[in-house]
Design a protein around this motif. Structure first.
Motif: not given
Length: 190
Positions: A60-82
């Protein structure tokens, strides 16, 4: 006099930084350890981690940020998981003796600090974008990309059994230096 003072102050700050990093790491592994203790076995606790982090507990975090930040949000999510998986593996491996694993804890703290910084710059850039200023988005994306690479290396180092032998050798040199009250090697010049 001024140089002596500056060296002394720098040493204090560096020591404080190391203590804070250790505090961050120990708090993080304590949470993981408490979960393992509460669940009674490692398999159940790992299942909870996988469901919470790998199962996508944050999309849900992805839908709450500016579209140009989605790549960074995805990296953050992946990094938190790892990060959570690698931290859980280290707690399982070392159990209560994790507090003696200074190099491992340092990597955990460095990763946690980078994750926090990624979240902070995404938040700041998003807030600015909501107010019409998109100038920070490129900076946030650059920071998150760099942090993502650093976290990938730190997690890989945590999961590399060959590196633990290097860590043990490094710590042994540190213990010998501490025991001898200084640098071990004699100068070949003198």
């Amino acid at each position: 006099g001024k140089q002596w003072y500056q060296r002394r102050v720098r040493g204090i700050f560096e020591g404080t930084n190391d203590i804070l990093k250790l505090f961050v790491a120990l708090n993080g592994v304590q949470e993981v350890g408490n979960l393992f203790k509460k669940q009674g076995n490692m398999s159940t606790a790992i299942g909870i981690f996988q469901k919470k982090f790998i199962g996508g507990g944050m999309p849900a975090l992805k839908t709450k940020v500016h579209g140009d930040l989605n790549g960074s949000v995805k990296m953050l999510q992946e990094d938190i998981t790892k990060f959570h998986v690698a931290t859980a593996e280290q707690v399982m491996k070392h159990k209560k003796k994790i507090i003696e694993q200074q190099v491992v804890l340092n990597r955990i703290a460095d990763s946690a600090i980078l994750l926090q910084s990624m979240a902070a710059v995404i938040s700041r850039a998003n807030l600015a974008a909501e107010k019409g200023d998109t100038s920070e988005i490129a900076l946030a994306n650059a920071w998150c990309g760099e942090s993502h690479q650093q976290i990938a290396q730190l997690v890989a180092d945590l999961q590399n059994p060959a590196l633990s032998k290097v860590d043990e050798a490094t710590l042994a040199v540190g213990r010998m230096s501490l025991d001898s009250n200084g640098y071990l090697a004699k100068s070949p010049v003198s």
